[in-house]
Design an enzyme around this catalytic site. Structure first.
Site, short mmCIF file in Angstrom:
data_model
loop_
_atom_site.label_atom_id
_atom_site.label_comp_id
_atom_site.label_asym_id
_atom_site.label_seq_id
_atom_site.Cartn_x
_atom_site.Cartn_y
_atom_site.Cartn_z
N SER A 137 -13.27 -35.83 113.80
CA SER A 137 -12.48 -35.94 112.58
C SER A 137 -12.09 -37.39 112.28
CB SER A 137 -11.20 -35.11 112.69
OG SER A 137 -11.52 -33.75 112.91
N GLU A 152 -1.60 -37.80 123.44
CA GLU A 152 -1.45 -39.00 122.61
C GLU A 152 -0.58 -40.06 123.27
OE1 GLU A 152 -0.90 -35.85 121.66
OE2 GLU A 152 -2.66 -35.47 120.40
C1 LIG Z 1 -0.35 -32.89 119.54
C2 LIG Z 1 -1.64 -32.47 118.90
N1 LIG Z 1 -2.73 -33.23 119.07
C3 LIG Z 1 -3.89 -32.88 118.48
C4 LIG Z 1 -3.98 -31.75 117.72
C5 LIG Z 1 -5.27 -31.40 117.00
N2 LIG Z 1 -5.91 -30.23 117.63
C6 LIG Z 1 -5.77 -29.00 117.10
S1 LIG Z 1 -6.54 -27.82 118.00
C7 LIG Z 1 -7.11 -28.96 119.12
C8 LIG Z 1 -7.94 -28.50 120.27
C9 LIG Z 1 -7.29 -27.41 121.03
O1 LIG Z 1 -8.04 -26.97 122.12
P1 LIG Z 1 -7.50 -25.79 123.01
O2 LIG Z 1 -6.11 -26.06 123.43
O3 LIG Z 1 -8.48 -25.58 124.11
O4 LIG Z 1 -7.46 -24.58 122.00
P2 LIG Z 1 -8.49 -23.36 121.80
O5 LIG Z 1 -9.76 -23.68 122.53
O6 LIG Z 1 -7.82 -22.19 122.38
O7 LIG Z 1 -8.67 -23.25 120.32
C10 LIG Z 1 -6.68 -30.24 118.76
C11 LIG Z 1 -7.01 -31.47 119.49
C12 LIG Z 1 -2.81 -30.98 117.56
N3 LIG Z 1 -2.78 -29.87 116.80
N4 LIG Z 1 -1.67 -31.34 118.18
#
Ligand SMILES: Cc1ncc(C[n+]2csc(CCOP(=O)(O)OP(=O)(O)O)c2C)c(N)n1
Ligand SMILES: [Mg+2]
Lengths: 273, 321
Positions: free
Chosen positions: B42, B63
């Site tokens: 992204s 972060e």
């Molecule tokens: C603090 C924060 N950093 C980054 C994001 C962007 N983000 C949304 S979902 C995601 C990946 C999540 O992966 P995971 O925890 O494994 O979720 P799943 O595989 O169950 O969808 C990221 C990096 C966020 N929502 N919040």
């Protein structure tokens, strides 16, 4: 087919329909958690859809807030709001926000979307329950990419310190996050050992086996003095074969054709909806 | 008057230009390293990761650690570009930026994407509307907001050359290309996109495009406004702000950001102490955003050329009375 099985299937169908209508959102991590949410909302949790702010209710915090579709589907199927509303997901002015908003959506106990913060707030709710000598419990769902956040471990340490045995975390252990496999992006293994070392009860299950999930939740009721985590081994995109185990289906909505094919598969050829 | 936000024609998101700029500069300067927090597809740092895998580091969804590592890399001679969404960069990691980057004046470039309400469907939790305010409040911090792809390239290049902390704010949405290769961005310098005598609109980011549309519309009504692009929000071009206030006697600011603490505040701070004129701020009115299509949200939250026109007429009426 048991009620819970049927509900898990309905939740998956709702997820595909709402994402196709919204044309954006997160299918992979919503589908991987459908069985967990079905067990929570149709067996485990003490909630009253007529009275979403009932002080004695069990709480659920979707720490991995991007999986909002699975939560909204479970809440709608449980009767918190009409299922037709699901198709308005992410539309300007509608209450179903891209990430859960506790001020707008009946049944949502905490606003989430910034990963890592949900479990911290969930632990705070569990502490409030202890202060007030209430018997409600607090459940929170974590992503396996999410547990890279330091805040998750700050909350884990404090929850054990305050002996929050009314707190149950579930880890949606699907092995994938946005940029790829957990082990390639940021290796978190060994996960179970980490939680044990932080003073938690750890139960490992197949997150798509309803029996195992129900037994695990049952077990947490009798584990005193410590918070519990159910490490649920799941498949991201579970139930829609072309989405399963594909990092690319983390945050993309299906096209109308893809949604049709997904719905055919989920409905198993039968004409349910 | 139609409320359509975007022109047809060539459009590129500033984040896309960021990815390309990193690849180009990465080839020229071997000290550039790039870090991300599980959003490389992204933020477009994935472009850099593909070409220079040995200088790309994914920190996972962490972060605070993204910024901490960047501080350490900078303290050891590297030029780190740390990227994630603006909300998480300036929110979750604010105090790492304050105490480990700005305070020791380390050479970290916090290059954030998905700023503003034009993030769209993900909703308020993902729409940074206060990032400029918090970054601008930090001593030693430089804050840059490019308005198009060409300017993004220049901003990234100048940020890499500059010694010290820089916050760069970029968007998710594709915007028309405004500048050509002859454009020369300098930190601390604003640039006049269009001159005028009746009022000045100081703008940043996608609001520069809206301000130009407003100027064209107003011109057809006999009102000539100047449009000034303030890509360098900090340091801001003080001389230019004062000069344009003197030249036109009425000022409007336009930003995809809360009206508290951003461009509007920066301009008001300068003018109130040096040359007070009637002024209006176009921006988000101290509220959180919501989910929706970007162009619908821009209309709903008053971030359009028609809002700029209203604000201009408002300050003109006050100026004349
Ligand atoms: C603090 C924060 N950093 C980054 C994001 C962007 N983000 C949304 S979902 C995601 C990946 C999540 O992966 P995971 O925890 O494994 O979720 P799943 O595989 O169950 O969808 C990221 C990096 C966020 N929502 N919040
Ligand atoms: Mg995952």
């Amino acid at each position: 087919m048991t009620i819970i099985e049927e509900m898990a299937r309905k939740i998956r169908i709702d997820i595909i329909q709402m994402l196709a209508a919204a044309k954006s959102g997160h299918p992979g991590g919503s589908l991987s958690a459908a069985d967990i949410l079905a067990v929570l909302y149709f067996k485990e949790m003490r909630v009253d859809p007529e009275n979403p702010h009932w002080p004695d209710r069990d709480r659920f915090v979707l720490s991995k807030g991007h999986a909002a579709p699975v939560l909204y589907a479970a809440l709608a199927e449980r009767g918190f709001f009409p299922t037709e509303e699901l198709l308005q997901l992410r539309k300007t002015g509608h209450f179903l926000q891209g990430h859960p908003d506790m001020k707008k959506v009946p049944g949502v106990d905490m606003s989430t979307g910034s990963l890592g913060q949900g479990i911290s707030a969930a632990a705070g709710m569990a502490l409030a329950g202890k202060i007030d000598h209430k018997d409600f419990r607090v459940f929170t769902l974590l992503g396996d990419g999410e547990i890279a956040e330091g805040l998750v471990w700050e909350a884990a340490m404090a929850a054990a310190h305050y002996k929050l045995d009314n707190l149950v975390a579930i880890l949606d252990y699907n092995g994938l996050q946005i940029d790829g496999r957990n082990e390639d992006v940021m290796n978190s293994a060994p996960v179970a050992d980490k939680w044990r070392a932080f003073g938690w009860n750890v139960i490992e299950v197949d997150g798509h086996d309803l029996e195992q999930l129900m037994n695990a939740f049952e077990l947490t009721k009798n584990l005193r003095g410590k918070p519990s985590i159910i490490i649920a081994k799941t498949i991201k995109g579970k139930g829609v074969s072309f989405m399963e185990n594909q990092a690319g289906w983390h945050g993309n909505a299906p096209s109308p054709e893809q949604a049709d094919s997904a719905l055919r598969e989920l409905k198993g050829g039968k004409d349910h909806e | 008057m139609s409320e359509k936000i975007l022109n047809s024609g060539e459009k590129t998101a500033t984040r896309d230009a960021y990815g390309k700029a990193l690849v180009k500069l990465g080839g020229e300067n071997r000290d550039i390293v790039v870090l991300d927090a599980d959003l490389s597809k992204s933020t477009k740092t994935a472009d850099f990761a593909k070409v220079f895998p040995e200088r790309f580091f994914n920190m996972g969804i962490a972060e605070q650690n993204l910024i901490g590592f960047s501080a350490g890399l900078a303290a050891s001679g590297k030029v780190p570009f740390a990227s994630t969404f603006a909300v998480f960069a300036t929110g979750r990691a604010f105090e790492q930026i304050r105490n480990s980057v700005a305070y020791p004046k380390l050479n970290v470039k916090v290059a954030a994407t998905h700023a503003g309400i034009s993030v769209g469907e993900d909703g308020a939790s993902h729409q940074a509307i206060e990032d400029i305010a918090v970054m601008r409040s930090l001593p030693n911090m430089t804050v840059l907001v490019p308005a198009d792809a060409q300017e993004t390239y220049q901003v990234i290049k100048k940020a890499a050359e500059y010694q010290g902390p820089v916050y760069i704010r970029m968007g998710r949405l594709a915007v028309p290309v405004l500048f050509d290769e002859t454009y020369n961005f300098k930190i601390g310098q604003a640039n006049i996109v269009r001159d005028g005598k009746d009022a000045t609109v100081f703008a940043i980011g996608l609001m520069v495009h809206e301000a130009i549309k407003a100027a064209e519309e107003l011109s057809s009504q006999g009102i000539e406004i100047a449009v000034v692009n303030c890509a360098s929000i900090k340091p801001i071009d003080r001389e230019m702000v004062i000069r344009m206030a003197k030249q036109t006697g009425a000022v409007v600011t336009a930003e995809e950001h809360t009206i508290i603490g951003g461009l509007g505040s920066a301009v008001a701070e300068i003018l109130s102490e040096n040359y007070p004129v009637h002024m209006a701020r176009v921006g988000i009115k101290d509220v959180f955003g919501e989910s929706g299509k970007p162009d619908e949200l821009l209309v709903k939250y008053g971030l359009t050329y028609s809002e700029i026109i209203k604000a201009v007429k408002d300050v003109l009426a006050k100026k004349q009375s």
